[in-house]
Design an enzyme around this catalytic site. Structure first.
Site, mmCIF file in Angstrom:
data_model
loop_
_atom_site.group_PDB
_atom_site.id
_atom_site.type_symbol
_atom_site.label_atom_id
_atom_site.label_comp_id
_atom_site.label_asym_id
_atom_site.label_seq_id
_atom_site.Cartn_x
_atom_site.Cartn_y
_atom_site.Cartn_z
ATOM 1 N N VAL A 11 50.556 -19.811 51.959
ATOM 2 C CA VAL A 11 51.986 -20.051 51.741
ATOM 3 C C VAL A 11 52.795 -18.754 51.839
ATOM 4 O O VAL A 11 53.808 -18.697 52.542
ATOM 5 C CB VAL A 11 52.204 -20.728 50.362
ATOM 6 C CG1 VAL A 11 53.640 -20.626 49.908
ATOM 7 C CG2 VAL A 11 51.823 -22.190 50.473
ATOM 8 N N CYS A 263 45.203 -28.505 47.932
ATOM 9 C CA CYS A 263 46.353 -28.997 47.162
ATOM 10 C C CYS A 263 46.228 -30.404 46.588
ATOM 11 O O CYS A 263 46.341 -30.569 45.383
ATOM 12 C CB CYS A 263 47.601 -28.854 48.004
ATOM 13 S SG CYS A 263 47.938 -27.100 48.250
HETATM 14 P P1 NAD Z 1 45.902 -18.485 48.740
HETATM 15 O O1 NAD Z 1 44.713 -18.443 47.870
HETATM 16 O O2 NAD Z 1 45.738 -18.622 50.209
HETATM 17 O O3 NAD Z 1 46.806 -17.185 48.504
HETATM 18 C C1 NAD Z 1 47.098 -16.663 47.254
HETATM 19 C C2 NAD Z 1 47.163 -15.143 47.378
HETATM 20 O O4 NAD Z 1 47.627 -14.596 46.152
HETATM 21 C C3 NAD Z 1 45.808 -14.486 47.654
HETATM 22 O O5 NAD Z 1 45.885 -13.695 48.818
HETATM 23 C C4 NAD Z 1 45.545 -13.627 46.406
HETATM 24 O O6 NAD Z 1 44.854 -12.431 46.675
HETATM 25 C C5 NAD Z 1 46.967 -13.353 45.945
HETATM 26 N N1 NAD Z 1 47.080 -12.956 44.537
HETATM 27 C C6 NAD Z 1 46.428 -13.470 43.456
HETATM 28 N N2 NAD Z 1 46.812 -12.829 42.341
HETATM 29 C C7 NAD Z 1 47.733 -11.915 42.711
HETATM 30 C C8 NAD Z 1 48.520 -10.949 42.004
HETATM 31 N N3 NAD Z 1 48.414 -10.822 40.681
HETATM 32 N N4 NAD Z 1 49.352 -10.158 42.711
HETATM 33 C C9 NAD Z 1 49.453 -10.280 44.054
HETATM 34 N N5 NAD Z 1 48.750 -11.167 44.774
HETATM 35 C C10 NAD Z 1 47.900 -11.983 44.110
HETATM 36 O O7 NAD Z 1 46.812 -19.682 48.172
HETATM 37 P P2 NAD Z 1 47.814 -20.624 48.973
HETATM 38 O O8 NAD Z 1 47.058 -21.702 49.658
HETATM 39 O O9 NAD Z 1 48.752 -19.792 49.740
HETATM 40 O O10 NAD Z 1 48.577 -21.328 47.759
HETATM 41 C C11 NAD Z 1 49.470 -20.595 46.944
HETATM 42 C C12 NAD Z 1 50.275 -21.574 46.118
HETATM 43 O O11 NAD Z 1 51.099 -22.371 46.970
HETATM 44 C C13 NAD Z 1 49.452 -22.564 45.307
HETATM 45 O O12 NAD Z 1 50.107 -22.832 44.094
HETATM 46 C C14 NAD Z 1 49.447 -23.813 46.168
HETATM 47 O O13 NAD Z 1 49.280 -24.993 45.423
HETATM 48 C C15 NAD Z 1 50.827 -23.771 46.773
HETATM 49 N N6 NAD Z 1 50.942 -24.434 48.073
HETATM 50 C C16 NAD Z 1 49.985 -24.265 49.014
HETATM 51 C C17 NAD Z 1 50.119 -24.867 50.271
HETATM 52 C C18 NAD Z 1 49.056 -24.715 51.325
HETATM 53 O O14 NAD Z 1 49.167 -25.377 52.362
HETATM 54 N N7 NAD Z 1 48.030 -23.908 51.148
HETATM 55 C C19 NAD Z 1 51.271 -25.613 50.556
HETATM 56 C C20 NAD Z 1 52.246 -25.744 49.564
HETATM 57 C C21 NAD Z 1 52.086 -25.145 48.320
HETATM 58 C C1 UGA Z 2 49.495 -31.120 51.811
HETATM 59 C C2 UGA Z 2 50.889 -31.759 51.965
HETATM 60 O O1 UGA Z 2 50.925 -32.568 53.135
HETATM 61 C C3 UGA Z 2 51.974 -30.696 52.042
HETATM 62 O O2 UGA Z 2 53.258 -31.321 52.089
HETATM 63 C C4 UGA Z 2 51.887 -29.806 50.816
HETATM 64 O O3 UGA Z 2 52.810 -28.755 50.908
HETATM 65 C C5 UGA Z 2 50.478 -29.225 50.705
HETATM 66 O O4 UGA Z 2 49.494 -30.287 50.670
HETATM 67 C C6 UGA Z 2 50.336 -28.444 49.442
HETATM 68 O O5 UGA Z 2 50.935 -28.753 48.445
HETATM 69 O O6 UGA Z 2 49.587 -27.501 49.505
HETATM 70 P P1 UGA Z 2 47.731 -29.964 53.442
HETATM 71 O O7 UGA Z 2 46.832 -29.970 52.260
HETATM 72 O O8 UGA Z 2 47.861 -28.736 54.252
HETATM 73 O O9 UGA Z 2 49.226 -30.374 52.985
HETATM 74 O O10 UGA Z 2 47.224 -31.086 54.426
HETATM 75 P P2 UGA Z 2 47.586 -32.598 54.764
HETATM 76 O O11 UGA Z 2 47.888 -32.696 56.202
HETATM 77 O O12 UGA Z 2 48.542 -33.183 53.822
HETATM 78 O O13 UGA Z 2 46.161 -33.289 54.532
HETATM 79 C C7 UGA Z 2 45.577 -33.337 53.241
HETATM 80 C C8 UGA Z 2 44.302 -34.149 53.294
HETATM 81 O O14 UGA Z 2 44.592 -35.532 53.511
HETATM 82 C C9 UGA Z 2 43.360 -33.755 54.437
HETATM 83 O O15 UGA Z 2 42.041 -33.804 53.975
HETATM 84 C C10 UGA Z 2 43.618 -34.800 55.504
HETATM 85 O O16 UGA Z 2 42.547 -34.993 56.361
HETATM 86 C C11 UGA Z 2 43.876 -36.015 54.636
HETATM 87 N N1 UGA Z 2 44.701 -37.049 55.313
HETATM 88 C C12 UGA Z 2 45.999 -36.803 55.625
HETATM 89 C C13 UGA Z 2 44.138 -38.293 55.580
HETATM 90 O O17 UGA Z 2 42.943 -38.543 55.309
HETATM 91 N N2 UGA Z 2 44.916 -39.252 56.170
HETATM 92 C C14 UGA Z 2 46.220 -39.037 56.499
HETATM 93 O O18 UGA Z 2 46.869 -39.978 57.021
HETATM 94 C C15 UGA Z 2 46.767 -37.777 56.211
#
Ligand code: NAD
Ligand code: UGA
Length: 432
Positions: A11, A263
């Site tokens: 993110v 997530c």
């Molecule tokens: P990630 O694990 O990929 O990245 C988190 C980063 O934060 C890591 O690089 C880690 O080293 C760093 N970090 C940890 N502690 C720290 C500190 N004290 N100071 C500075 N850096 C630090 O996680 P992510 O997938 O990017 O998710 C981050 C948040 O966003 C989560 O709450 C997740 O639920 C939310 N989110 C993720 C997605 C997604 O698609 N991955 C989408 C929407 C929301």
């Molecule tokens: C999901 C949400 O779609 C995002 O809007 C949100 O920001 C994110 O989580 C988050 O909070 O981190 P993501 O986890 O990247 O995004 O992937 P998705 O495309 O949503 O898929 C999630 C899981 O559901 C996967 O395992 C995918 O294969 C499965 N999926 C998705 C299904 O089995 N069927 C579908 O129709 C859609």
């Protein structure tokens, strides 16, 4: 604007890069020195289509930089985005806010002038209040605002989702902060998408409710798919037939191996844990979690059925092992639950993934990585299509398969059963 992004993960890195591309000056910082070193050498630590070019372009224009000096980055910035992980706390199923509070304390110690602190990490309702309490203790007595701005991007589609969002949600009570946040997002909300402001707690809950709702849609269609398998109905017809009703919509109605990723599993658990604290029974979300957790058992039973219960020394090839296509992310990938069960039944596992070898699978001694599809499938008895990468959609199994008894189990329904049948291939999908 001068922005500081704390946590350069999926993110943080995408948001920071997109904000830089919109003309802001962005510093992305992380405690992971290796990550920062890679980013400073032009290596992108994650697989995300289109990200590398965008990072390079903005670094070249001096709008984007990477550092492990978090304190200095905070001091130099006007808006601070908290983008660290909020993984499941294994004991309580709640979100572990350790990293969020570490960052909040760091900000407290460097709050040298008015700043907006934005939680982009997915955090339980009332986390913004707790961050505010921490920051109130800052020694400079500086004014600040804490707002919630949850992120809705999907991995694999992250840049498009960020730049063309369905909505941007910002929660907070300070009119000044909301106005600044709106102007930050103006280049993208101007287009067609919507900027929605609400209370801070409201924004925090919008995020969890959205993820839980999408997870429910997936579990719902997966359970209907179980019924289709018995009744000899094609689940695709049900998804299309239902989705044509605009109140339902066809998205997130693809049956598959169960939802995974960093997530949906953690956020549904955290929402239930939060509701328990307030003595509210979220029975629907609870059932969704259970249904999804049981998915690997159902898949195993189906595999036993189609292979006539004989998995001893059988070679099973997984095409794709990440939680979905177009990402390298293994977090809570459905195969991590299915593979141990298959090994227990005596099978050996081979896998190929377009994003390469996976550390998570190295711990199993009966799992091997193959560098290409031909090698991965050569001696296979059962091929499991686990993710829907385009390169799998193009496969010609008639040419690829030498062992005529091989079975294909397509967990993403990317092939047509009829075409497989006329080519003499033993083929099974989900819910059909
Ligand atoms: P990630 O694990 O990929 O990245 C988190 C980063 O934060 C890591 O690089 C880690 O080293 C760093 N970090 C940890 N502690 C720290 C500190 N004290 N100071 C500075 N850096 C630090 O996680 P992510 O997938 O990017 O998710 C981050 C948040 O966003 C989560 O709450 C997740 O639920 C939310 N989110 C993720 C997605 C997604 O698609 N991955 C989408 C929407 C929301
Ligand atoms: C999901 C949400 O779609 C995002 O809007 C949100 O920001 C994110 O989580 C988050 O909070 O981190 P993501 O986890 O990247 O995004 O992937 P998705 O495309 O949503 O898929 C999630 C899981 O559901 C996967 O395992 C995918 O294969 C499965 N999926 C998705 C299904 O089995 N069927 C579908 O129709 C859609």
């Amino acid at each position: 604007m001068r922005l500081c992004i704390i946590g350069a993960g999926y993110v943080g890195l995408v948001s920071g890069t997109c904000f830089a591309d919109m003309g802001n000056s962005v510093i992305c910082c992380d405690i992971d020195n290796d990550k920062i070193r890679k980013l400073n050498s032009g290596i992108i630590p994650i697989y995300e289509p289109g990200l590398e070019e965008m990072v390079k372009r903005n670094v070249k224009q001096f709008r984007l930089r990477f550092t492990n000096n978090i304190s200095e980055s905070i001091r130099k910035s006007d808006v601070i985005f908290i983008c660290v992980g909020t993984p499941t706390n294994k004991k309580t199923n709640d979100a572990n806010l350790k990293y969020v509070f570490q960052v909040a304390n760091k900000i407290k110690n460097n709050l040298n002038k008015y700043k907006i602190i934005v939680t982009k990490s997915t955090v339980p309702v009332t986390t913004g209040d707790k961050i505010e309490n921490i920051l109130n203790k800052n020694k400079f007595k500086t004014k600040f605002d804490v707002v919630s701005n949850p992120e809705f991007l999907r991995e694999g589609e992250a840049i498009r989702d960020f730049v063309v969002p369905d909505r941007v949600v910002v929660g907070g009570k300070s009119k000044k902060a909301i106005k600044i946040m709106k102007s930050l997002y103006l280049p993208i909300v101007k287009k067609s998408s919507r900027f929605f402001s609400t209370t801070r707690r409201g924004a925090e809950l919008v995020k969890y409710a959205s993820n839980a709702f999408l997870a429910s849609k997936i579990s719902f269609i997966n359970e209907i798919a179980n019924l289709c398998e018995i009744l000899e109905i094609n689940i695709e017809d049900i998804s299309v037939g239902m989705g044509l009703d605009q109140r339902i919509g066809d998205r997130f109605l693809r049956a598959g191996p169960g939802y995974g990723g960093s997530c949906f599993p953690k956020d549904t658990r955290a929402l239930v844990a939060l509701s328990k604290k307030f003595k509210i029974n979220l029975s629907i979300v609870n059932s969704v979690i259970k249904s999804n957790e049981n998915r690997s058992n159902l898949l195993l039973n189906r595999i036993l059925k189609i292979t006539k219960k004989n998995l001893t020394n059988k070679l099973i090839t997984f095409l794709g092992v990440t939680f979905k296509a177009n990402t390298d992310d293994m977090r809570e990938s459905p195969c991590l639950y299915l593979i141990p069960k298959l090994i227990k039944k005596g099978a050996k596992i081979n896998y190929y993934d377009p994003t390469g070898i996976k550390k998570n699978l190295e711990t199993f001694n009966k799992v091997k990585f193959s560098k290409n599809i031909v090698e991965a499938t050569k001696k296979s008895d059962l091929i499991i299509i686990h993710t829907e990468w385009n390169e799998f959609k193009q496969l010609n199994f008639k040419k690829l398969i030498k062992n005529k008894n091989v079975i294909i189990y397509d967990l993403r329904n990317i092939f047509t059963p009829y075409k497989m049948k006329i080519n003499g291939i033993k083929y099974f999908g989900i819910g059909r």
